[in-house]
Enzyme design. Sequence first.
Site, short mmCIF file in Angstrom:
data_model
loop_
_atom_site.label_atom_id
_atom_site.label_comp_id
_atom_site.label_asym_id
_atom_site.label_seq_id
_atom_site.Cartn_x
_atom_site.Cartn_y
_atom_site.Cartn_z
N PHE A 288 -4.04 -87.27 73.51
CA PHE A 288 -3.73 -87.80 74.84
C PHE A 288 -4.66 -87.10 75.82
CE2 PHE A 288 -2.20 -87.02 79.06
CZ PHE A 288 -1.67 -88.22 79.49
N GLU A 289 -5.32 -87.88 76.67
CA GLU A 289 -6.08 -87.31 77.77
C GLU A 289 -6.16 -88.34 78.87
OE1 GLU A 289 -9.98 -86.84 75.83
OE2 GLU A 289 -9.71 -84.68 75.87
#
Length: 401
Positions: A288-289
């Site tokens: 996740f980013e």
Amino acid sequence: MASSQRYLRYVVVAVACLLVVFFFTSSSRLPAGSSNILSGHGFASPSKSDTTAKGDAAIDMGTSPVMSGLPPATIPGPRMNATFVTLARNSDVWEIARSIRQVEDRFNRKFNYDWVFLNDAEFDDTFKKVTSALTSGNTKYGKIPKEHWSFPEWIDTDKAAKVREDMKEKKIIYGDSISYRHMCRYESGFFFRHPLMLDYEWYWRVEPSVELFCDIDYDAFKFMADNGKKYSFVLSLYEYVETIPTLWDSVKGFIKANPQHIAKDNSMKFLSDDGGNTYNHCHFWSNFEIGNLNWLRSQPYIDFFNHLDKDGGFFYERWGDAPVHSIAAGLMLPKEEIHFFNDIAYYHVPFTHCPTGEQYRLDHKCHCNPKDNFDWQGYSCTARYYELNGMQKPEGYDHEA
Ligand SMILES: Nc1nc2c(ncn2[C@@H]2O[C@H](COP(=O)(O)OP(=O)(O)OP(=O)(O)O)[C@@H](O)[C@H]2O)c(=O)[nH]1
Ligand SMILES: *[C@@H]1O[C@H](CO)[C@@H](O)[C@H](O)[C@H]1NC(C)=O
Ligand SMILES: [Mg+2]
């Protein structure tokens, strides 16, 4: 007599109903002037274009009598220069479909941001059909150029093969995989330079088989921009030492050669317990980013990646993009530019981030079990991040999980 009249009335009403149904279904399938809807989905003629455009069709409501008069279920207002991005294989289609459905339900159906898919092979029609049907924004499909997914010429491939043998024996996860190494190197140094990504300033990375557990009612990209954030995370943890034995040596070489790239008020304390001498293996989990692409495309980041790449650890060890991104953000961004999204509830096997704070979870229709939250457990680095930034741990951190 009376009963046969009732019967006739019955038939007339039934026929009328059928006509109405026929009118609506046929007209919504083939609305006048709707060629943009049909040909717009690249999979109708995939050879023509690798991108699909939905924006025009969604606004052009007059083309469909079923839709006319109904407001779109989106949040009005301007959009950020942003896209989702997914690296995937054709075989990942059903796993990424699950992720897309959740991202759309919880966030993007209200915002309709674009989605870029990248692959080292050509995407097939099934992948394009399924993913473009699930997304509310435009979808774009890109092939990764060979130079970004192969051994650079300074790598000794025999030495790299030996390492893979060794790691296989030691049963290190993905230790014997060539493609996993190309993937880690690509996510570290190239995805943000793909031609399709040059059109955007912000990205949100989504992997196959992830879950989102709470509604996100605001524009997370706009939040990043308005608050001067460049990089963000939801989960943090310690890296598997075997995969990065010399990464920190390479980082120290970079710092020495490029002191001008190191931010004054950085997050070294998140990464090291002895002022930078050794790495404590903490990193933000990069599956996740949400982040700023222009930062990744900036000279400091490119210099950083090139320095690491030259040292060869993507192939002679098994450096992951998570520690690479995290160390870059931790050293080259002022600490205020890194954001922890406590409100984005997330799962990627095997860890869950379930927001601390019962009222928040209720207000945002969360469906995660707070007992699964990883944040305040011993193997998470998030408490360190809080300490470093002088943040109070949220109410409930000590008894919810
Ligand atoms: N096109 C392409 N994508 C890949 C390849 N290997 C991995 N990916 C993608 O790269 C991302 C990371 O790969 P994953 O296999 O999820 O790696 P991981 O998250 O470390 O490990 P998992 O626990 O298996 O999820 C995912 O979005 C994958 O779909 C590959 O060889 N080709
Ligand atoms: C979006 O950002 C990219 C990268 O900064 C830029 O090249 C592009 O012109 C921007 N597009 C818009 C519409 O502002
Ligand atoms: Mg994954």
